[in-house]
Design a protein around this motif. Structure first.
Motif, short mmCIF file in Angstrom:
data_model
loop_
_atom_site.label_atom_id
_atom_site.label_comp_id
_atom_site.label_asym_id
_atom_site.label_seq_id
_atom_site.Cartn_x
_atom_site.Cartn_y
_atom_site.Cartn_z
N GLY A 1 7.57 -24.92 19.10
CA GLY A 1 6.39 -25.77 19.44
C GLY A 1 6.50 -26.33 20.60
N SER A 2 7.65 -26.08 21.26
CA SER A 2 7.93 -27.18 22.68
C SER A 2 6.93 -26.33 23.78
CB SER A 2 9.31 -26.92 22.94
OG SER A 2 9.82 -25.78 23.06
N VAL A 3 6.77 -27.02 24.83
CA VAL A 3 6.14 -26.50 26.01
C VAL A 3 7.41 -26.35 27.14
CG1 VAL A 3 4.43 -26.65 27.68
CG2 VAL A 3 3.90 -27.02 25.56
N ILE B 1 20.18 -15.61 33.88
CA ILE B 1 19.90 -16.67 32.59
C ILE B 1 18.91 -16.95 32.64
CG2 ILE B 1 20.87 -18.98 32.13
CD1 ILE B 1 23.62 -18.08 33.38
N GLY B 2 18.08 -17.33 33.67
CA GLY B 2 16.60 -17.83 33.81
C GLY B 2 15.60 -16.94 32.93
N ARG B 3 15.90 -15.64 33.31
CA ARG B 3 14.95 -14.73 32.46
C ARG B 3 15.16 -14.76 30.62
NH1 ARG B 3 15.35 -9.40 30.56
NH2 ARG B 3 13.48 -8.37 30.63
N GLN B 4 16.38 -14.81 30.62
CA GLN B 4 16.83 -14.91 29.24
C GLN B 4 16.30 -16.25 28.41
OE1 GLN B 4 17.94 -12.57 27.37
NE2 GLN B 4 17.82 -11.12 29.24
N PHE B 5 16.31 -17.30 29.35
CA PHE B 5 15.83 -18.48 28.90
C PHE B 5 14.17 -18.33 28.44
CE2 PHE B 5 19.01 -21.50 30.31
CZ PHE B 5 19.17 -22.36 29.22
N ALA B 6 13.44 -17.63 29.37
CA ALA B 6 12.10 -17.64 29.28
C ALA B 6 11.94 -16.70 28.06
CB ALA B 6 11.55 -16.74 30.29
N GLU C 1 10.67 -16.38 21.68
CA GLU C 1 11.23 -15.75 20.51
C GLU C 1 11.62 -16.87 19.62
OE1 GLU C 1 15.51 -13.84 19.42
OE2 GLU C 1 14.35 -12.28 20.79
N ARG C 2 12.02 -18.13 19.93
CA ARG C 2 12.28 -19.06 19.25
C ARG C 2 11.21 -20.19 18.63
NH1 ARG C 2 18.20 -21.92 19.08
NH2 ARG C 2 19.42 -19.97 19.43
N GLY C 3 9.98 -19.54 19.18
CA GLY C 3 8.85 -20.39 18.89
C GLY C 3 8.26 -21.27 20.07
N ALA C 4 8.43 -21.34 21.15
CA ALA C 4 8.02 -22.31 22.08
C ALA C 4 6.49 -21.98 22.28
CB ALA C 4 8.49 -22.17 23.43
N SER C 5 5.60 -22.84 22.24
CA SER C 5 4.08 -22.55 22.24
C SER C 5 3.87 -22.20 23.66
CB SER C 5 3.52 -24.07 21.87
OG SER C 5 3.95 -24.96 22.64
N LYS C 6 4.49 -22.50 24.79
CA LYS C 6 4.03 -22.10 26.10
C LYS C 6 5.29 -22.13 26.62
CE LYS C 6 0.51 -23.80 27.82
NZ LYS C 6 -0.44 -24.68 28.85
N VAL C 7 5.57 -20.94 27.60
CA VAL C 7 6.70 -21.27 28.55
C VAL C 7 6.17 -21.13 30.00
CG1 VAL C 7 8.58 -19.81 29.30
CG2 VAL C 7 8.44 -20.27 26.90
N TYR C 8 6.31 -21.79 30.75
CA TYR C 8 6.06 -21.49 32.17
C TYR C 8 7.32 -21.06 32.99
CZ TYR C 8 2.20 -24.96 31.73
OH TYR C 8 1.16 -25.80 31.51
N ALA C 9 7.26 -19.85 33.34
CA ALA C 9 8.09 -19.23 33.94
C ALA C 9 7.94 -19.11 35.60
CB ALA C 9 8.28 -17.81 33.27
N VAL D 1 3.56 -27.72 41.04
CA VAL D 1 4.06 -27.34 39.79
C VAL D 1 3.96 -28.29 38.61
CG1 VAL D 1 5.91 -26.43 38.25
CG2 VAL D 1 5.34 -25.09 40.48
N ALA D 2 4.34 -29.79 39.27
CA ALA D 2 4.34 -30.83 38.33
C ALA D 2 3.02 -31.05 37.75
CB ALA D 2 5.14 -32.01 38.74
N SER D 3 2.08 -30.81 38.83
CA SER D 3 0.69 -31.32 38.64
C SER D 3 -0.10 -30.24 37.79
CB SER D 3 -0.28 -31.56 39.95
OG SER D 3 0.28 -32.47 40.65
N ALA D 4 0.38 -29.16 37.72
CA ALA D 4 -0.13 -28.06 36.98
C ALA D 4 0.37 -27.79 35.63
CB ALA D 4 0.14 -26.52 37.80
N ALA D 5 1.57 -28.26 35.43
CA ALA D 5 2.13 -28.15 34.17
C ALA D 5 2.51 -29.71 33.33
CB ALA D 5 3.55 -27.35 34.20
N THR D 6 1.37 -29.99 33.26
CA THR D 6 1.46 -31.58 32.45
C THR D 6 2.04 -31.79 30.97
OG1 THR D 6 -0.74 -31.62 32.05
CG2 THR D 6 0.13 -32.49 34.26
N ASP D 7 1.92 -30.54 30.42
CA ASP D 7 2.18 -30.56 29.03
C ASP D 7 3.66 -30.25 28.84
OD1 ASP D 7 1.80 -27.94 30.12
OD2 ASP D 7 0.67 -27.30 28.27
N VAL D 8 4.53 -30.09 29.72
CA VAL D 8 5.95 -29.85 29.55
C VAL D 8 6.56 -30.94 28.82
CG1 VAL D 8 8.22 -29.41 30.81
CG2 VAL D 8 5.92 -28.23 31.41
#
Length: 235
Positions: free
Chosen positions: A5-7, A17-22, A27-35, A64-71
């Motif tokens: 449920g996280s963003v 490692i970054g690719r695996q994080f995304a 896979e673990r249910g994050a509601s949105k992932v900004y890559a 990016v901080a202005s675009a991804a205000t739900d993180v």
């Protein structure tokens, strides 16, 4: 902090490692992932939202901080290695290591800490290194920058405690990534690094020491440095 449920926002998500994080966040249910990456077209993880980001460029970070205000989960993974020493190495490369690992990470935290506060506190993950704790001839610029990033991690953790933001540092040895392609010793699966990190975040841990090598390096800090560096100094 629950991953499901996280963003999340991941820096340097185009490889390693970054690719695996995304991938594993989804896979673990994050509601949105900004890559994010300097070249978003290089990101090949299905289901993510890609953004262009150069963490050494303050204007790019602000955009990016202005675009991804739900993180509510920030993964500071982006990094480089220039294989540069300190005494005779190229100063521009040494500065680039520090601009990336210290100032770049700090810039992301400064830009996103108000976002995290507005979204309940959330968590920050800083991908560090066993080289936060020791030096290696041939990569001393990287070690100095990672040591600075480790200190940064400890500092911002205290500063962000009041807004209930968890700050977790991740230390590991060599991982099987493009960055470590020339390394011939044992390598950790990047996916295992991510799994251990996400488990730690959900458990509220401040630090992840992924492998035995990193644990041994950390333990050496309380002993005489000659025990650790003796063979190198006598070579």
């Amino acid at each position: 902090m629950k991953v499901s449920g996280s963003v999340a926002l991941v820096t340097g998500a185009n490889r390693g490692i970054g690719r695996q994080f995304a991938r594993l966040l989804l896979e673990r249910g994050a509601s949105k992932v900004y890559a994010t990456a300097r070249t978003p077209a290089s990101i090949d993880v299905p289901g993510v939202e890609t953004l262009r980001l150069d963490i050494t460029d303050p204007a790019s970070v602000a955009a990016v901080a202005s675009a991804a205000t739900d993180v509510d989960l920030l993964i500071n993974n982006a990094g480089i290695t220039t294989n540069t020493n300190l005494v005779t190495g190229d100063l521009d490369k040494i500065r680039l290591e520090m601009e990336t690992h210290f100032y770049g990470t700090l810039g992301m935290i400064r830009a996103f800490s108000p976002v995290l506060a507005a979204n309940g506190g959330g968590a920050i993950v800083n991908v560090l290194s066993a080289l936060s704790w020791f030096s290696f001839d041939g990569a001393n610029a990287y070690g100095a920058a990672k040591a600075a990033e480790w200190s940064l991690t400890n500092g911002v953790r205290l500063e962000l405690a009041e807004q209930q933001t968890l700050v977790t540092g991740v230390h590991l040895g060599a991982a099987d990534t493009d960055m470590m392609a020339d390394y011939e010793g044992p390598k950790i699966d990047p996916a295992d690094v991510v799994r251990a990190t996400l488990d730690a975040v959900e458990a509220g841990k401040l630090e992840v020491v992924v492998d035995e090598w990193s644990a041994n390096v950390k333990a050496s800090l309380s002993r005489d440095p000659l025990e650790f560096y003796g063979p190198s100094l006598s070579a």
